[in-house]
Design a protein around this motif. Structure first.
Motif, PDB file in Angstrom:
ATOM      1  N   ALA A  87       0.863  -1.193   0.000  1.00 54.88           N
ATOM      2  CA  ALA A  87       0.000   0.000   0.000  1.00 54.88           C
ATOM      3  C   ALA A  87       0.897   1.240   0.000  1.00 54.88           C
ATOM      4  CB  ALA A  87      -0.886  -0.015   1.234  1.00 54.88           C
ATOM      5  N   PRO A  88       0.381   2.388  -0.481  1.00 54.27           N
ATOM      6  CA  PRO A  88       1.181   3.614  -0.502  1.00 54.27           C
ATOM      7  C   PRO A  88       1.830   3.932   0.841  1.00 54.27           C
ATOM      8  CG  PRO A  88      -0.832   3.934  -1.743  1.00 54.27           C
ATOM      9  CD  PRO A  88      -0.941   2.580  -1.119  1.00 54.27           C
ATOM     10  N   PHE A  93       6.688   4.446   4.157  1.00 52.06           N
ATOM     11  CA  PHE A  93       7.444   4.086   5.372  1.00 52.06           C
ATOM     12  C   PHE A  93       8.807   3.507   4.988  1.00 52.06           C
ATOM     13  CE2 PHE A  93       5.249   3.720   9.673  1.00 52.06           C
ATOM     14  CZ  PHE A  93       4.339   4.724   9.414  1.00 52.06           C
ATOM     15  N   LEU A  94       8.811   2.659   3.981  1.00 48.70           N
ATOM     16  CA  LEU A  94      10.076   2.053   3.553  1.00 48.70           C
ATOM     17  C   LEU A  94      11.033   3.122   3.043  1.00 48.70           C
ATOM     18  CD1 LEU A  94       9.214  -1.196   1.535  1.00 48.70           C
ATOM     19  CD2 LEU A  94      10.705  -1.002   3.537  1.00 48.70           C
ATOM     20  N   ASP A  95      10.545   3.954   2.114  1.00 51.92           N
ATOM     21  CA  ASP A  95      11.420   4.943   1.477  1.00 51.92           C
ATOM     22  C   ASP A  95      11.901   6.005   2.452  1.00 51.92           C
ATOM     23  OD1 ASP A  95      11.102   3.577  -0.828  1.00 51.92           O
ATOM     24  OD2 ASP A  95       9.940   5.094  -1.884  1.00 51.92           O
ATOM     25  N   GLU A  96      11.044   6.366   3.399  1.00 51.76           N
ATOM     26  CA  GLU A  96      11.415   7.426   4.346  1.00 51.76           C
ATOM     27  C   GLU A  96      12.130   6.877   5.576  1.00 51.76           C
ATOM     28  OE1 GLU A  96      11.214  10.691   3.701  1.00 51.76           O
ATOM     29  OE2 GLU A  96      10.655   9.891   1.758  1.00 51.76           O
ATOM     30  N   GLY A 140      11.199   7.701  16.133  1.00 49.06           N
ATOM     31  CA  GLY A 140      11.302   8.071  14.715  1.00 49.06           C
ATOM     32  C   GLY A 140      10.094   8.826  14.211  1.00 49.06           C
ATOM     33  N   TYR A 141       9.582   9.740  15.005  1.00 45.05           N
ATOM     34  CA  TYR A 141       8.305  10.376  14.654  1.00 45.05           C
ATOM     35  C   TYR A 141       8.377  11.244  13.399  1.00 45.05           C
ATOM     36  CZ  TYR A 141       6.811   8.834  19.272  1.00 45.05           C
ATOM     37  OH  TYR A 141       6.505   8.063  20.363  1.00 45.05           O
ATOM     38  N   ASN A 142       9.464  11.981  13.212  1.00 41.17           N
ATOM     39  CA  ASN A 142       9.506  12.909  12.077  1.00 41.17           C
ATOM     40  C   ASN A 142       9.438  12.178  10.737  1.00 41.17           C
ATOM     41  OD1 ASN A 142       9.521  15.208  13.599  1.00 41.17           O
ATOM     42  ND2 ASN A 142      11.747  15.336  13.705  1.00 41.17           N
ATOM     43  N   SER A 143      10.114  11.038  10.639  1.00 42.50           N
ATOM     44  CA  SER A 143      10.067  10.315   9.366  1.00 42.50           C
ATOM     45  C   SER A 143       8.682   9.697   9.146  1.00 42.50           C
ATOM     46  CB  SER A 143      11.167   9.256   9.301  1.00 42.50           C
ATOM     47  OG  SER A 143      11.164   8.474  10.461  1.00 42.50           O
ATOM     48  N   ILE A 144       7.999   9.346  10.219  1.00 49.25           N
ATOM     49  CA  ILE A 144       6.629   8.817  10.085  1.00 49.25           C
ATOM     50  C   ILE A 144       5.702   9.925   9.582  1.00 49.25           C
ATOM     51  CG2 ILE A 144       4.650   7.946  11.404  1.00 49.25           C
ATOM     52  CD1 ILE A 144       6.823   6.546  13.246  1.00 49.25           C
ATOM     53  N   VAL A 145       5.836  11.108  10.158  1.00 50.32           N
ATOM     54  CA  VAL A 145       5.004  12.239   9.728  1.00 50.32           C
ATOM     55  C   VAL A 145       5.287  12.556   8.257  1.00 50.32           C
ATOM     56  CG1 VAL A 145       4.586  14.722  10.054  1.00 50.32           C
ATOM     57  CG2 VAL A 145       4.785  13.206  12.045  1.00 50.32           C
ATOM     58  N   ARG A 146       6.577  12.532   7.878  1.00 47.42           N
ATOM     59  CA  ARG A 146       6.951  12.811   6.485  1.00 47.42           C
ATOM     60  C   ARG A 146       6.330  11.768   5.551  1.00 47.42           C
ATOM     61  NH1 ARG A 146      12.108  13.391   7.659  1.00 47.42           N
ATOM     62  NH2 ARG A 146      12.750  11.377   6.878  1.00 47.42           N
ATOM     63  N   ALA A 147       6.329  10.518   5.943  1.00 43.06           N
ATOM     64  CA  ALA A 147       5.746   9.463   5.111  1.00 43.06           C
ATOM     65  C   ALA A 147       4.256   9.716   4.882  1.00 43.06           C
ATOM     66  CB  ALA A 147       5.965   8.096   5.773  1.00 43.06           C
ATOM     67  N   VAL A 148       3.546  10.112   5.925  1.00 45.04           N
ATOM     68  CA  VAL A 148       2.104  10.387   5.770  1.00 45.04           C
ATOM     69  C   VAL A 148       1.903  11.593   4.854  1.00 45.04           C
ATOM     70  CG1 VAL A 148      -0.036  10.998   6.977  1.00 45.04           C
ATOM     71  CG2 VAL A 148       1.571   9.391   8.034  1.00 45.04           C
ATOM     72  N   ALA A 152      -0.234  11.774   1.384  1.00 45.43           N
ATOM     73  CA  ALA A 152      -1.302  12.774   1.217  1.00 45.43           C
ATOM     74  C   ALA A 152      -1.074  13.615  -0.040  1.00 45.43           C
ATOM     75  CB  ALA A 152      -1.365  13.666   2.453  1.00 45.43           C
ATOM     76  N   LYS A 153       0.191  13.879  -0.354  1.00 45.07           N
ATOM     77  CA  LYS A 153       0.520  14.685  -1.554  1.00 45.07           C
ATOM     78  C   LYS A 153       0.369  13.887  -2.838  1.00 45.07           C
ATOM     79  CE  LYS A 153       4.001  17.798   0.311  1.00 45.07           C
ATOM     80  NZ  LYS A 153       5.426  17.731   0.651  1.00 45.07           N
ATOM     81  N   GLY A 154       0.165  12.581  -2.737  1.00 47.89           N
ATOM     82  CA  GLY A 154      -0.004  11.752  -3.930  1.00 47.89           C
ATOM     83  C   GLY A 154       1.300  11.226  -4.484  1.00 47.89           C
ATOM     84  N   THR A 155       2.384  11.335  -3.726  1.00 46.00           N
ATOM     85  CA  THR A 155       3.681  10.827  -4.197  1.00 46.00           C
ATOM     86  C   THR A 155       3.635   9.316  -4.377  1.00 46.00           C
ATOM     87  OG1 THR A 155       4.738  12.608  -2.979  1.00 46.00           O
ATOM     88  CG2 THR A 155       6.162  10.781  -3.655  1.00 46.00           C
ATOM     89  N   TYR A 156       2.863   8.671  -3.536  1.00 42.38           N
ATOM     90  CA  TYR A 156       2.739   7.200  -3.621  1.00 42.38           C
ATOM     91  C   TYR A 156       1.308   6.885  -4.011  1.00 42.38           C
ATOM     92  CZ  TYR A 156       7.201   7.138  -1.279  1.00 42.38           C
ATOM     93  OH  TYR A 156       8.517   7.314  -0.968  1.00 42.38           O
ATOM     94  N   LYS A 157       1.162   6.187  -5.113  1.00 44.52           N
ATOM     95  CA  LYS A 157      -0.183   5.856  -5.610  1.00 44.52           C
ATOM     96  C   LYS A 157      -0.519   4.420  -5.208  1.00 44.52           C
ATOM     97  CE  LYS A 157      -0.419   9.613  -8.205  1.00 44.52           C
ATOM     98  NZ  LYS A 157      -1.014  10.781  -7.610  1.00 44.52           N
ATOM     99  N   GLU A 158      -1.825   4.136  -5.287  1.00 39.52           N
ATOM    100  CA  GLU A 158      -2.250   2.740  -5.091  1.00 39.52           C
ATOM    101  C   GLU A 158      -1.615   1.890  -6.166  1.00 39.52           C
ATOM    102  OE1 GLU A 158      -3.933   1.441  -2.703  1.00 39.52           O
ATOM    103  OE2 GLU A 158      -4.565   3.280  -1.702  1.00 39.52           O
ATOM    104  N   ALA A 159      -1.280   0.647  -5.813  1.00 36.15           N
ATOM    105  CA  ALA A 159      -0.640  -0.269  -6.770  1.00 36.15           C
ATOM    106  C   ALA A 159      -1.574  -0.520  -7.935  1.00 36.15           C
ATOM    107  CB  ALA A 159      -0.290  -1.557  -6.089  1.00 36.15           C
TER     108      ALA A 159
END
Ligand code: FES
Ligand code: FES
Length: 159
Positions: A87-88, A93-96, A140-148, A152-159
């Motif tokens: 899922a996006p 989470f992986l990339d960030e 690791g809160y900041n990277s979690i917030v960045r991932a969300v 939200a910005k649409g950087t990661y789309k549904e597969a």
């Protein structure tokens, strides 16, 4: 009280369990259905590691009896992917690098997923409020917030 049959729908599949009425949802998921992505960190409704989606809302599964979840649609971290495709929020989470030891990760993923279902475009503050019930002892809160934010910005789309 005697054991009884409880039917739970988890990740789209029905499970018939023969369990005690006091069995917690987290116990039913982990110990009976054997989906161990959902973690049990505190049992005092404090850590959020046991978070799952119940009818699309993030719920701490140690705060609910399994019998109370009958008739709902439960999603665990194992149910986020779609036919082997992440899922996006999982990709983000992986990339960030939004995990370290990983113990809180499935609960975090489910809280973030619940937040995005309720509010697809949350502000930084709303994201932080959305995960305030989830403790990450690796901090690791900041990277979690960045991932969300990226989802939200649409950087990661549904597969
Ligand atoms: S195990 Fe449920 S909140 Fe910690
Ligand atoms: S990644 Fe270790 S507790 Fe959050």
């Amino acid at each position: 009280m005697a054991k009884q049959i409880v039917t739970l729908n988890v990740n789209g599949q029905d499970y018939e369990l023969f369990i005690h009425p006091k069995t917690l949802l987290v116990e039913a998921i982990r110990d009976y259905i054997r989906l161990t992505g959902t973690k049990r960190g505190c049992d005092t409704v404090s850590c959020g590691a046991c978070t799952v989606l119940v009818d699309d809302a993030a719920v701490k599964s140690c705060s609910v009896l399994a019998v109370q979840a009958q008739g709902t649609k439960i999603i665990t971290s194992e149910g986020l992917e779609d036919e082997g495709k992440l899922a996006p929020i999982q990709k983000a989470f992986l990339d960030e690098g939004a995990y370290q030891c990983g113990f809180c990760t499935s609960g975090m993923l489910m809280s973030c997923s619940g937040l995005l279902r309720e509010n697809p475009n949350p502000t930084d503050r709303q994201i932080r409020e959305g995960i305030e019930g989830n403790i990450c002892r690796c901090t690791g809160y900041n990277s979690i917030v960045r991932a969300v934010e990226l989802v939200a910005k649409g950087t990661y789309k549904e597969a």
